[in-house]
Design a protein around this motif. Sequence first.
Motif, PDB file in Angstrom:
ATOM      1  N   TYR A 108       3.199   1.595   0.248  1.00  0.00           N
ATOM      2  CA  TYR A 108       3.405   0.319   0.232  1.00  0.00           C
ATOM      3  C   TYR A 108       3.027  -0.602  -1.079  1.00  0.00           C
ATOM      4  O   TYR A 108       3.450  -1.523  -1.465  1.00  0.00           O
ATOM      5  N   GLY A 109       2.018  -0.123  -1.433  1.00  0.00           N
ATOM      6  CA  GLY A 109       1.403  -1.118  -2.697  1.00  0.00           C
ATOM      7  C   GLY A 109       2.100  -0.658  -4.014  1.00  0.00           C
ATOM      8  O   GLY A 109       1.930  -1.589  -5.026  1.00  0.00           O
ATOM      9  N   SER A 110       2.606   0.536  -4.238  1.00  0.00           N
ATOM     10  CA  SER A 110       3.053   0.778  -5.228  1.00  0.00           C
ATOM     11  C   SER A 110       4.804   0.204  -5.463  1.00  0.00           C
ATOM     12  O   SER A 110       5.533   0.816  -6.378  1.00  0.00           O
ATOM     13  N   VAL A 111       5.182  -0.264  -4.179  1.00  0.00           N
ATOM     14  CA  VAL A 111       6.529  -0.853  -4.201  1.00  0.00           C
ATOM     15  C   VAL A 111       7.046  -1.672  -5.480  1.00  0.00           C
ATOM     16  O   VAL A 111       7.999  -1.236  -6.160  1.00  0.00           O
ATOM     17  N   ARG A 112       6.357  -2.683  -5.759  1.00  0.00           N
ATOM     18  CA  ARG A 112       6.424  -3.731  -6.310  1.00  0.00           C
ATOM     19  C   ARG A 112       6.482  -3.415  -8.029  1.00  0.00           C
ATOM     20  O   ARG A 112       6.953  -4.003  -8.771  1.00  0.00           O
ATOM     21  N   VAL A 113       5.213  -2.397  -8.103  1.00  0.00           N
ATOM     22  CA  VAL A 113       5.171  -2.053  -9.606  1.00  0.00           C
ATOM     23  C   VAL A 113       5.864  -0.583 -10.112  1.00  0.00           C
ATOM     24  O   VAL A 113       5.645  -0.045 -10.937  1.00  0.00           O
TER      25      VAL A 113
END
Length: 499
Positions: A400-405
């Motif tokens: 989830y934390g890597s979606v935007r980057v």
Amino acid sequence: MDEQQPQLADTLEDVNEPKSSDVLLTAIREAARSFEPWYTQCDRIDKIYSLARSIGGSAVYQDPDFDLFWSSTEILKPAVYARPPSPVVSTRFAIRDPFLDQVSEMLERTLATTLDKACIDDVMKGVRDDLIMTGRGVSWLTYEDEEHQRVTVEHLEMRDFLHEPARKWAEVGWVARCAWMTADEMRDRFHEASGDAYKTASFAKRDDKHGMTDDSAKAPVWEVWSKTDSRVYWVVDGVDVLLDEEEPFLELDHFYPCPRPAFATLKRKSLVPVPDHARYESTLDQINDLTRRIYGLLDQVRARGLIAGGTDVSTAVETLLAEADDDMMLIPVPAEGLVGNGDPVTWLPLEMFANTVSGLISARQQLISDFYELSGISDIMRGASDAQETLGAQQLKSQYGSVRVREKVDALVQHAQGICSIAGEIICANFDGKTLLEMSLTKMPTDADIKKQITLVQKQETQAVEHLNGQLQVIQQQVAMQLPPPQPGAPQPQGVPAQ
């Protein structure tokens, strides 16, 4: 009769004067003009990131205790790029061939050594920082064969790289890089090709914008790789002829000695980047404004009171509000000017200040949340795992934390793959066998070793044949001794050699 329109050639050379540099310099100026708004925006972002107090003559508020733009950038950096790239070389298909496997391993080792010597980690960090703050990161590869064979990888600043304005990278017809050279360096490099033409170049001193901090006079020399002409040109502003031109000295599949730049957000149907800072600049300005107002009100929140005395009321109140000394709490005023219920001290109200500060802090917190949503920091923070969590929870948070980057990470991965691909092509085409063996620490037999082995095998073969012939003779003698002597006139037994 209509006038005949001049025919425009699809080339960077002047069809009438092939040695003229007018067409090339015009193309470079037009490309730089199309990127000028982006250059201006990037200069502003760099100054804000560097805590510059003035931009364009106007003061810019920067609070060193609450620098949200810097802190968010520092969070994004390790999330986008964590460690140097490790090259992997293999055949396109799963082919079990010992020779191809050994060649792939040797090239992989050579690539790893080359990238390590080129300080690939520093190059990728420069590309990463440009990608995060300005929306584009560029690197350039060069082959050097003066003292020893070497491939260098450089990170280029935004103004030192240009390309033909196009809708997509596949349509770019030429790319160019800028190198700042002194008159002596230009004479050593271009005198044989263009004589003393370099002397009319526009030399400059101390150009901080381009990193020139010494007092040496330098001129920007552009190295242009034209895929349309399949030529490489060198031009400089102020010289009306080409400094040099030649066929591409590197044979590359994609022609350019640079991979596709690492792009973030692009304008629609163009290759002009849109920095992420432009998306939330207004939010940051509002946060800075609220922070300044909060600190200003907090300076006024002090315990102040009025007592009966002989000073004018209005003057006493102004003195209290302006006084920064916490030891001064009471000031005398005329008794008839006091308004209250008979208390000896009338305190100034603080509830209004406290309520205002609380409201400003709440508004600022909402703006910070909005900024985190826009910049993707909230997703990264949600993806931060705890050591006490289960493996499944950590994996979910990581995804989830890597979606935007993920887009930025993929852009850097693609850029690193391009660097490895170009470096591998240069190594395969230009490095000799000795250099490959030394850089890869691979032990392979030389021609002398192979000849020695062949000679040894031939000698062993000769000895084996002689040994077999000797054994055959012994067997024949033993068989002949065991047979009875032949009778006169009797037929000779088949398969037995004659006496």
